[in-house]
Motif scaffolding. Structure first.
Motif, mmCIF file in Angstrom:
data_model
loop_
_atom_site.group_PDB
_atom_site.id
_atom_site.type_symbol
_atom_site.label_atom_id
_atom_site.label_comp_id
_atom_site.label_asym_id
_atom_site.label_seq_id
_atom_site.Cartn_x
_atom_site.Cartn_y
_atom_site.Cartn_z
ATOM 1 N N ILE A 213 1.083 12.678 -0.732
ATOM 2 C CA ILE A 213 1.068 12.140 -2.100
ATOM 3 C C ILE A 213 0.889 10.629 -1.981
ATOM 4 O O ILE A 213 1.844 9.857 -2.038
ATOM 5 N N ASN A 214 -0.346 10.223 -1.779
ATOM 6 C CA ASN A 214 -0.658 8.809 -1.582
ATOM 7 C C ASN A 214 -0.844 8.148 -2.945
ATOM 8 O O ASN A 214 -1.798 8.430 -3.664
ATOM 9 N N LEU A 215 0.086 7.271 -3.285
ATOM 10 C CA LEU A 215 0.098 6.667 -4.621
ATOM 11 C C LEU A 215 -0.689 5.364 -4.687
ATOM 12 O O LEU A 215 -0.881 4.812 -5.779
ATOM 13 N N GLY A 216 -1.141 4.877 -3.548
ATOM 14 C CA GLY A 216 -1.873 3.619 -3.492
ATOM 15 C C GLY A 216 -1.480 2.868 -2.247
ATOM 16 O O GLY A 216 -0.570 3.272 -1.520
ATOM 17 N N ASN A 217 -2.159 1.764 -1.983
ATOM 18 C CA ASN A 217 -1.867 0.983 -0.785
ATOM 19 C C ASN A 217 -1.395 -0.410 -1.173
ATOM 20 O O ASN A 217 -2.081 -1.141 -1.884
ATOM 21 N N SER A 218 -0.217 -0.767 -0.690
ATOM 22 C CA SER A 218 0.413 -2.027 -1.082
ATOM 23 C C SER A 218 -0.261 -3.245 -0.472
ATOM 24 O O SER A 218 0.040 -4.381 -0.874
ATOM 25 N N SER A 219 -1.149 -3.040 0.494
ATOM 26 C CA SER A 219 -1.893 -4.181 1.036
ATOM 27 C C SER A 219 -3.137 -4.476 0.205
ATOM 28 O O SER A 219 -3.747 -5.534 0.343
ATOM 29 N N GLU A 220 -3.478 -3.544 -0.682
ATOM 30 C CA GLU A 220 -4.706 -3.676 -1.462
ATOM 31 C C GLU A 220 -4.477 -3.943 -2.935
ATOM 32 O O GLU A 220 -5.367 -4.446 -3.635
ATOM 33 N N GLU A 221 -3.286 -3.588 -3.446
ATOM 34 C CA GLU A 221 -2.994 -3.802 -4.861
ATOM 35 C C GLU A 221 -1.516 -4.093 -5.047
ATOM 36 O O GLU A 221 -0.691 -3.732 -4.203
ATOM 37 N N PRO A 222 -1.168 -4.759 -6.135
ATOM 38 C CA PRO A 222 0.241 -5.108 -6.360
ATOM 39 C C PRO A 222 1.125 -3.866 -6.441
ATOM 40 O O PRO A 222 0.741 -2.850 -7.028
ATOM 41 N N LEU A 223 2.294 -3.965 -5.868
ATOM 42 C CA LEU A 223 3.222 -2.842 -5.869
ATOM 43 C C LEU A 223 3.598 -2.443 -7.294
ATOM 44 O O LEU A 223 3.754 -1.254 -7.603
ATOM 45 N N GLY A 224 3.724 -3.415 -8.166
ATOM 46 C CA GLY A 224 4.061 -3.118 -9.551
ATOM 47 C C GLY A 224 3.033 -2.235 -10.223
ATOM 48 O O GLY A 224 3.379 -1.361 -11.037
ATOM 49 N N ASP A 225 1.756 -2.451 -9.915
ATOM 50 C CA ASP A 225 0.694 -1.629 -10.495
ATOM 51 C C ASP A 225 0.776 -0.198 -9.981
ATOM 52 O O ASP A 225 0.566 0.761 -10.727
ATOM 53 N N ILE A 226 1.090 -0.052 -8.689
ATOM 54 C CA ILE A 226 1.195 1.281 -8.094
ATOM 55 C C ILE A 226 2.348 2.058 -8.729
ATOM 56 O O ILE A 226 2.201 3.232 -9.091
ATOM 57 N N LEU A 227 3.486 1.401 -8.886
ATOM 58 C CA LEU A 227 4.689 2.083 -9.364
ATOM 59 C C LEU A 227 4.669 2.351 -10.863
ATOM 60 O O LEU A 227 5.555 3.051 -11.381
ATOM 61 N N THR A 228 3.673 1.834 -11.572
ATOM 62 C CA THR A 228 3.534 2.132 -13.006
ATOM 63 C C THR A 228 2.241 2.898 -13.293
ATOM 64 O O THR A 228 1.836 3.018 -14.444
ATOM 65 N N SER A 229 1.621 3.417 -12.230
ATOM 66 C CA SER A 229 0.364 4.156 -12.404
ATOM 67 C C SER A 229 0.594 5.477 -13.128
ATOM 68 O O SER A 229 1.727 5.976 -13.221
ATOM 69 N N LYS A 230 -0.469 6.067 -13.628
ATOM 70 C CA LYS A 230 -0.370 7.328 -14.379
ATOM 71 C C LYS A 230 0.222 8.443 -13.515
ATOM 72 O O LYS A 230 1.024 9.256 -13.991
ATOM 73 N N ARG A 231 -0.152 8.481 -12.241
ATOM 74 C CA ARG A 231 0.343 9.546 -11.372
ATOM 75 C C ARG A 231 1.846 9.411 -11.151
ATOM 76 O O ARG A 231 2.575 10.413 -11.182
ATOM 77 N N VAL A 232 2.303 8.198 -10.927
ATOM 78 C CA VAL A 232 3.732 7.968 -10.721
ATOM 79 C C VAL A 232 4.519 8.336 -11.976
ATOM 80 O O VAL A 232 5.534 9.042 -11.912
ATOM 81 N N VAL A 233 4.052 7.889 -13.123
ATOM 82 C CA VAL A 233 4.730 8.193 -14.391
ATOM 83 C C VAL A 233 4.768 9.697 -14.638
ATOM 84 O O VAL A 233 5.790 10.240 -15.076
ATOM 85 N N ALA A 234 3.676 10.385 -14.307
ATOM 86 C CA ALA A 234 3.633 11.835 -14.499
ATOM 87 C C ALA A 234 4.653 12.551 -13.617
ATOM 88 O O ALA A 234 5.323 13.494 -14.055
ATOM 89 N N ILE A 235 4.788 12.111 -12.381
ATOM 90 C CA ILE A 235 5.775 12.710 -11.467
ATOM 91 C C ILE A 235 7.189 12.460 -11.987
ATOM 92 O O ILE A 235 8.031 13.373 -12.012
ATOM 93 N N GLN A 236 7.451 11.231 -12.408
ATOM 94 C CA GLN A 236 8.777 10.875 -12.918
ATOM 95 C C GLN A 236 9.133 11.694 -14.155
ATOM 96 O O GLN A 236 10.241 12.244 -14.259
ATOM 97 N N GLN A 237 8.208 11.769 -15.086
ATOM 98 C CA GLN A 237 8.470 12.490 -16.329
ATOM 99 C C GLN A 237 8.678 13.979 -16.078
ATOM 100 O O GLN A 237 9.523 14.613 -16.726
ATOM 101 N N ALA A 238 7.928 14.535 -15.127
ATOM 102 C CA ALA A 238 8.078 15.954 -14.802
ATOM 103 C C ALA A 238 9.477 16.239 -14.257
ATOM 104 O O ALA A 238 10.143 17.194 -14.688
ATOM 105 N N PHE A 239 9.938 15.411 -13.316
ATOM 106 C CA PHE A 239 11.283 15.618 -12.754
ATOM 107 C C PHE A 239 12.358 15.529 -13.828
ATOM 108 O O PHE A 239 13.336 16.280 -13.806
ATOM 109 N N ARG A 240 12.187 14.613 -14.776
ATOM 110 C CA ARG A 240 13.177 14.466 -15.849
ATOM 111 C C ARG A 240 13.217 15.691 -16.757
ATOM 112 O O ARG A 240 14.203 15.938 -17.435
ATOM 113 N N LYS A 241 12.125 16.453 -16.736
ATOM 114 C CA LYS A 241 12.068 17.706 -17.516
ATOM 115 C C LYS A 241 12.347 18.919 -16.634
ATOM 116 O O LYS A 241 12.075 20.052 -17.019
#
Length: 263
Positions: A213-241
């Motif tokens: 589950i590769n969410l992005g690369n921290s050497s290529e893009e800001p960590l904040g952008d990775i952790l707020t991406s659509k895929r990350v949000v979808a995983i988080q929301q699914a677990f909460r449900k």
């Protein structure tokens, strides 16, 4: 991981957490310059947890391992029984016990956990554990008893100031080749923690060692952008449900131990 990338990640990650864990399969004690990584984390006011199999532990590392940025050191004692370290049990345990004494002598304020994560219903590691407890009891003047451990299953037992034996069950590494477990459930991945591999790949938890589950690369893009991406949000929301979205997570049995806490 290069020190430059590590410094960049520490600078970014401090906006999301106050502490780091140096692990995900790799062993921090193989690094000859571990102190440089610890200095970087200290510079960014981050506390550090180290997890190690301790097969490379040497007395010359002791000074580094009482670095003031440390919060906790975990020695995975059960790794000796699971791997071929080409040394006997005394040669393996003695440096660990000697480091514990070094930490005590230096009045270190971090915790040391001696992990025994090999409990199971068949008590397959019972004899190994008995030997470890026997040697620990002699060194620390403690009274750990195998019968009590298997009967009462304590989470930890204190053997000295800030030094504990820590107990847990065996777990299986998740893999896409594993059998399907469930698409219902909860996990703390991307809730209380996430992982970054040596090449900068961001993953949802420390068990995804191959970045399935590769969410992005921290050497290529800001960590904040990775952790707020659509895929990350979808995983988080699914677990909460109480829903498990990713295939790797659906084939992970480790996460099922959290289901009862939120069901």
């Amino acid at each position: 991981m290069s020190l430059d990338l590590f410094d960049k990640i520490n600078n970014e990650v401090k906006h999301f957490t106050k502490e780091l864990a140096y692990h995900i399969v790799g062993d921090p004690l193989v690094l000859s310059n571990l102190n440089e990584y610890l200095d970087i984390s200290e510079k960014h006011n981050l506390k550090v947890n180290i997890t190690t199999a301790a097969s490379h532990l040497k007395s010359k590392q002791f000074k580094t391992l009482i670095h003031k940025t440390l919060k906790q050191i975990n020695f995975s004692i059960n790794s000796f029984n699971a791997n071929d370290f080409k040394k006997d049990i005394d040669a393996y345990l003695n440096p660990i016990f000697e480091f514990c004494q070094y930490a005590l002598d230096n009045k270190s304020e971090f915790f040391i956990n001696l992990r025994i994560w090999n409990l199971d219903d068949t008590q397959s590691a019972r004899e190994f554990n008995r030997i470890v407890f026997e040697k620990a009891n002699k060194y620390f003047d403690s009274k750990i008893d195998s019968d009590d451990i298997y009967k009462n299953k304590p989470k930890n037992i204190r053997v000295a100031r800030k030094i504990f034996f820590n107990f847990d069950d065996y777990f299986a590494w998740p893999s896409l080749n594993n059998k399907f477990v469930s698409d219902k459930g909860f996990c703390y991945g991307l809730d209380s923690h996430f992982g970054i591999l040596a090449n900068g790949d961001v993953i949802p938890c420390c068990l995804d060692k191959d970045a399935v589950i590769n969410l992005g690369n921290s050497s290529e893009e800001p960590l904040g952008d990775i952790l707020t991406s659509k895929r990350v949000v979808a995983i988080q929301q699914a677990f909460r449900k109480f829903s498990v979205k990713e295939e790797l997570c659906q084939k992970c049995s480790y996460r099922t131990r959290f289901d009862s806490k939120v069901a």
